[in-house]
Design a protein around this motif. Structure first.
Motif, PDB file in Angstrom:
ATOM      1  N   VAL A   1       9.122   7.759   4.759  1.00 39.15           N
ATOM      2  CA  VAL A   1       7.916   8.086   5.625  1.00 39.15           C
ATOM      3  C   VAL A   1       7.040   8.838   4.885  1.00 39.15           C
ATOM      4  CG1 VAL A   1       7.337   9.195   7.640  1.00 39.15           C
ATOM      5  CG2 VAL A   1       9.345   7.719   7.692  1.00 39.15           C
ATOM      6  N   GLN A   2       7.483   9.790   4.135  1.00 40.99           N
ATOM      7  CA  GLN A   2       6.452  10.766   3.369  1.00 40.99           C
ATOM      8  C   GLN A   2       5.707   9.936   2.352  1.00 40.99           C
ATOM      9  OE1 GLN A   2       6.284  14.225   4.404  1.00 40.99           O
ATOM     10  NE2 GLN A   2       4.520  14.109   3.153  1.00 40.99           N
ATOM     11  N   LEU A   3       6.169   9.041   1.841  1.00 36.76           N
ATOM     12  CA  LEU A   3       5.443   8.170   0.795  1.00 36.76           C
ATOM     13  C   LEU A   3       4.090   7.599   1.476  1.00 36.76           C
ATOM     14  CD1 LEU A   3       8.364   6.570  -1.320  1.00 36.76           C
ATOM     15  CD2 LEU A   3       6.642   7.975  -2.031  1.00 36.76           C
ATOM     16  N   VAL A   4       4.551   7.013   2.496  1.00 32.52           N
ATOM     17  CA  VAL A   4       3.375   6.287   3.391  1.00 32.52           C
ATOM     18  C   VAL A   4       2.200   7.423   4.013  1.00 32.52           C
ATOM     19  CG1 VAL A   4       2.595   5.253   5.558  1.00 32.52           C
ATOM     20  CG2 VAL A   4       4.817   4.702   4.261  1.00 32.52           C
TER      21      VAL A   4
ATOM     22  N   VAL B   1      -4.147  -6.088   3.344  1.00 25.81           N
ATOM     23  CA  VAL B   1      -5.352  -5.992   2.754  1.00 25.81           C
ATOM     24  C   VAL B   1      -5.450  -6.042   1.239  1.00 25.81           C
ATOM     25  CG1 VAL B   1      -6.532  -5.159   4.829  1.00 25.81           C
ATOM     26  CG2 VAL B   1      -5.980  -3.763   3.083  1.00 25.81           C
ATOM     27  N   PRO B   2      -6.351  -6.576   0.440  1.00 25.82           N
ATOM     28  CA  PRO B   2      -6.093  -6.426  -0.586  1.00 25.82           C
ATOM     29  C   PRO B   2      -6.469  -4.878  -1.312  1.00 25.82           C
ATOM     30  CG  PRO B   2      -7.848  -8.037  -0.414  1.00 25.82           C
ATOM     31  CD  PRO B   2      -7.231  -7.550   0.940  1.00 25.82           C
ATOM     32  N   GLY B   3      -5.567  -4.216  -2.069  1.00 25.58           N
ATOM     33  CA  GLY B   3      -5.499  -2.885  -2.305  1.00 25.58           C
ATOM     34  C   GLY B   3      -4.552  -2.105  -1.165  1.00 25.58           C
ATOM     35  N   GLY B   4      -4.002  -2.819  -0.521  1.00 27.21           N
ATOM     36  CA  GLY B   4      -3.040  -2.278   0.479  1.00 27.21           C
ATOM     37  C   GLY B   4      -1.812  -1.888  -0.059  1.00 27.21           C
ATOM     38  N   TYR B   5      -1.156  -0.967   0.771  1.00 24.85           N
ATOM     39  CA  TYR B   5       0.206  -0.179   0.155  1.00 24.85           C
ATOM     40  C   TYR B   5       1.550  -0.671   0.643  1.00 24.85           C
ATOM     41  CZ  TYR B   5       3.125   3.792  -1.558  1.00 24.85           C
ATOM     42  OH  TYR B   5       3.891   4.441  -1.875  1.00 24.85           O
ATOM     43  N   PHE B   6       2.433  -1.294  -0.084  1.00 24.65           N
ATOM     44  CA  PHE B   6       3.705  -1.550   0.557  1.00 24.65           C
ATOM     45  C   PHE B   6       4.754  -0.687  -0.306  1.00 24.65           C
ATOM     46  CE2 PHE B   6       7.390  -4.699  -0.646  1.00 24.65           C
ATOM     47  CZ  PHE B   6       7.830  -4.514   0.477  1.00 24.65           C
ATOM     48  N   VAL B   7       5.693  -0.186   0.719  1.00 31.66           N
ATOM     49  CA  VAL B   7       7.006   0.566   0.239  1.00 31.66           C
ATOM     50  C   VAL B   7       8.445   0.248   0.862  1.00 31.66           C
ATOM     51  CG1 VAL B   7       6.162   2.649   1.861  1.00 31.66           C
ATOM     52  CG2 VAL B   7       7.671   3.112  -0.097  1.00 31.66           C
ATOM     53  N   MET B   8       9.285  -0.021   0.080  1.00 33.33           N
ATOM     54  CA  MET B   8      10.220  -0.559   0.780  1.00 33.33           C
ATOM     55  C   MET B   8      11.579   0.342   0.339  1.00 33.33           C
ATOM     56  SD  MET B   8      12.020  -4.374   0.676  1.00 33.33           S
ATOM     57  CE  MET B   8      11.888  -4.675  -1.168  1.00 33.33           C
ATOM     58  N   GLU B   9      12.309   0.758   1.261  1.00 39.21           N
ATOM     59  CA  GLU B   9      13.881   1.351   0.853  1.00 39.21           C
ATOM     60  C   GLU B   9      14.914   0.258   0.608  1.00 39.21           C
ATOM     61  OE1 GLU B   9      17.139   4.081   2.994  1.00 39.21           O
ATOM     62  OE2 GLU B   9      15.264   4.363   3.683  1.00 39.21           O
ATOM     63  N   HIS B  10      15.689   0.758  -0.402  1.00 38.44           N
ATOM     64  CA  HIS B  10      16.719  -0.042  -0.886  1.00 38.44           C
ATOM     65  C   HIS B  10      17.939   0.693  -1.409  1.00 38.44           C
ATOM     66  CE1 HIS B  10      14.943   1.172  -4.822  1.00 38.44           C
ATOM     67  NE2 HIS B  10      13.700   0.668  -4.424  1.00 38.44           N
TER      68      HIS B  10
ATOM     69  N   GLU C   1      17.385   6.648  -6.894  1.00 34.19           N
ATOM     70  CA  GLU C   1      16.134   5.559  -6.562  1.00 34.19           C
ATOM     71  C   GLU C   1      16.145   4.991  -5.285  1.00 34.19           C
ATOM     72  OE1 GLU C   1      15.564   4.598 -11.265  1.00 34.19           O
ATOM     73  OE2 GLU C   1      16.892   3.499 -10.491  1.00 34.19           O
ATOM     74  N   ARG C   2      15.616   5.426  -4.414  1.00 33.99           N
ATOM     75  CA  ARG C   2      15.575   4.953  -3.003  1.00 33.99           C
ATOM     76  C   ARG C   2      14.582   4.109  -2.659  1.00 33.99           C
ATOM     77  NH1 ARG C   2      19.727   4.791   0.056  1.00 33.99           N
ATOM     78  NH2 ARG C   2      20.411   6.464  -0.885  1.00 33.99           N
ATOM     79  N   ALA C   3      13.586   3.964  -2.956  1.00 36.59           N
ATOM     80  CA  ALA C   3      12.476   3.118  -2.596  1.00 36.59           C
ATOM     81  C   ALA C   3      11.507   2.640  -3.985  1.00 36.59           C
ATOM     82  CB  ALA C   3      11.649   3.854  -1.463  1.00 36.59           C
ATOM     83  N   THR C   4      10.919   1.574  -3.606  1.00 43.72           N
ATOM     84  CA  THR C   4       9.775   0.936  -4.402  1.00 43.72           C
ATOM     85  C   THR C   4       8.633   0.785  -3.706  1.00 43.72           C
ATOM     86  OG1 THR C   4      11.454   0.242  -5.917  1.00 43.72           O
ATOM     87  CG2 THR C   4       9.459  -0.854  -6.097  1.00 43.72           C
ATOM     88  N   SER C   5       7.449   1.237  -4.225  1.00 49.18           N
ATOM     89  CA  SER C   5       6.070   0.724  -3.935  1.00 49.18           C
ATOM     90  C   SER C   5       4.995   0.230  -4.548  1.00 49.18           C
ATOM     91  CB  SER C   5       5.268   2.294  -3.481  1.00 49.18           C
ATOM     92  OG  SER C   5       5.099   2.762  -4.592  1.00 49.18           O
ATOM     93  N   ALA C   6       4.192  -0.597  -4.161  1.00 52.93           N
ATOM     94  CA  ALA C   6       3.244  -1.323  -5.025  1.00 52.93           C
ATOM     95  C   ALA C   6       2.151  -1.745  -4.279  1.00 52.93           C
ATOM     96  CB  ALA C   6       3.997  -2.749  -5.474  1.00 52.93           C
ATOM     97  N   VAL C   7       1.191  -1.960  -4.963  1.00 53.79           N
ATOM     98  CA  VAL C   7      -0.249  -2.133  -4.354  1.00 53.79           C
ATOM     99  C   VAL C   7      -0.638  -3.618  -4.561  1.00 53.79           C
ATOM    100  CG1 VAL C   7      -2.991  -1.548  -4.388  1.00 53.79           C
ATOM    101  CG2 VAL C   7      -1.213   0.435  -4.739  1.00 53.79           C
ATOM    102  N   ARG C   8      -1.137  -4.163  -3.350  1.00 54.48           N
ATOM    103  CA  ARG C   8      -1.479  -5.423  -3.313  1.00 54.48           C
ATOM    104  C   ARG C   8      -2.568  -5.953  -3.904  1.00 54.48           C
ATOM    105  NH1 ARG C   8      -1.770 -10.507  -3.320  1.00 54.48           N
ATOM    106  NH2 ARG C   8      -1.563 -11.917  -1.582  1.00 54.48           N
ATOM    107  N   LYS C   9      -2.437  -6.782  -4.933  1.00 56.83           N
ATOM    108  CA  LYS C   9      -3.720  -7.195  -5.741  1.00 56.83           C
ATOM    109  C   LYS C   9      -4.479  -8.018  -4.872  1.00 56.83           C
ATOM    110  CE  LYS C   9      -1.595  -7.446 -10.339  1.00 56.83           C
ATOM    111  NZ  LYS C   9      -1.235  -8.588 -11.444  1.00 56.83           N
ATOM    112  N   PRO C  10      -6.016  -8.240  -5.146  1.00 51.98           N
ATOM    113  CA  PRO C  10      -6.686  -9.358  -4.573  1.00 51.98           C
ATOM    114  C   PRO C  10      -6.519 -10.459  -5.158  1.00 51.98           C
ATOM    115  CG  PRO C  10      -8.017  -7.256  -5.696  1.00 51.98           C
ATOM    116  CD  PRO C  10      -6.724  -7.021  -6.052  1.00 51.98           C
ATOM    117  N   ASP C  11      -6.639 -11.395  -4.266  1.00 52.82           N
ATOM    118  CA  ASP C  11      -6.481 -12.782  -4.864  1.00 52.82           C
ATOM    119  C   ASP C  11      -7.212 -13.667  -4.149  1.00 52.82           C
ATOM    120  OD1 ASP C  11      -3.045 -13.413  -3.787  1.00 52.82           O
ATOM    121  OD2 ASP C  11      -5.029 -13.593  -2.674  1.00 52.82           O
TER     122      ASP C  11
END
Length: 298
Positions: free
Chosen positions: A105-108, A239-248, A279-289
């Motif tokens: 949650v804090q990452l978001v 959206v392009p440039g949007g943020y994704f974060v997932m726990e694992h 190493e609890r979560a991984t995040s990434a930013v959506r590329k435009p396409d």
């Protein structure tokens, strides 16, 4: 015949701690105090103050301690899970939120604070369970439009109790194909999907016997079917440039980062540690396409 004097609160908590320790409960003293505080309607500080005097043990305390000694989750007994600033209603049929997820949650929140994609950012939590992530974001990010998706009928009912008062848009659906009408419209997608491999039965009885299996096992021998699906849905919804974060799980961090890199849909792939240094979560930013540009333009 003179009745036995009532056990004092201090003695009752001491005895309860010993009972829970003998049963293998990981935090026996804390749980003994929380059960007593639940019955008395007081917090830990007030409970300890009462224990310094001659306050008697609350009625029904021994029964609750015996239930906890059977490794029934504390949160199922009290009906409440504490998560960040929220008290969440929980019980049988819903995954009990863990403290490690608070860092997700804090990452978001930090990403939204640093980038402020809009005055009313739009966030979706895929596989919300009790609603811990979605509810915390709605509570802590003023003006956010928060959506949540949950497949399980039982978990959805618990999430409704927790999220509707916070203004979260909750839908019952599968994270694999949820919200197609909102493709390309979210600033943030967050998910704590099931990710345990099929053969990896949890050691803790509270998890193995009481958390619903559909909230634990991610599908496939490696448990990665639902995490992979969550990433695919995130690419579709953002959206392009949007943020994704997932726990694992800690051991899955490298696999998930490589999977996101290989897809070609993401930039700034990063692994994040929880408060225990795992190493609890991984995040990434959506590329435009081209596909996402066309979708947003429709």
């Amino acid at each position: 015949m003179t009745p036995e004097p009532a056990l004092s609160l201090a003695d009752a908590v001491r005895e309860a701690t010993a009972v829970l320790a003998a049963a293998g409960v990981p935090s026996p003293k804390v749980d003994a105090e929380l059960l007593a505080g639940h019955l008395l309607g007081v917090g830990p500080g007030r409970l300890r103050a009462l224990a310094l005097g001659d306050t008697p043990a609350p009625a029904g305390y021994a029964e609750l301690v015996a239930e906890r000694a059977q490794r029934t989750p504390l949160q199922h007994i009290t009906g409440v899970a504490h998560f960040r600033y929220l008290e969440l209603a929980v019980g049988p049929g819903v995954f009990i939120p863990r403290p490690e997820t608070e860092s997700v949650v804090q990452l978001v929140i930090d990403w939204l604070k640093d980038r402020a994609p809009s005055a009313r950012p739009k966030i979706v939590d895929l596989g919300t369970g009790s609603g811990a992530i979605a509810g915390s974001i709605a509570h802590e990010v003023p003006g956010a439009e928060v959506h949540a998706v949950e497949f399980s009928e039982f978990a959805h009912a618990w999430a409704a109790k927790n999220l509707l008062p916070l203004g979260v848009h909750l839908v019952r659906g599968d994270l694999r194909d949820a919200l197609p009408e909102l493709n390309g419209s979210f600033d943030v997608v967050v998910s704590n999907p099931p990710y345990i491999p099929a053969e990896a039965v949890p050691n803790e009885p509270e998890v193995a016997l009481h958390d619903p299996p559909e909230a634990l096992y991610g599908g496939g021998a490696d448990g990665m079917e639902l995490p992979t699906a969550a990433a695919a849905s995130a690419a579709r919804l953002l959206v392009p440039g949007g943020y994704f974060v997932m726990e694992h799980a800690e051991v899955q961090a490298g696999w998930i980062a490589a999977m996101l890199e290989r897809s070609g849909l993401w930039s700034q792939v990063a692994t994040h540690l929880d408060l225990n240094g795992r190493e609890r979560a991984t995040s990434a930013v959506r590329k435009p396409d081209a596909r996402s540009d066309e979708r947003i333009g429709q």
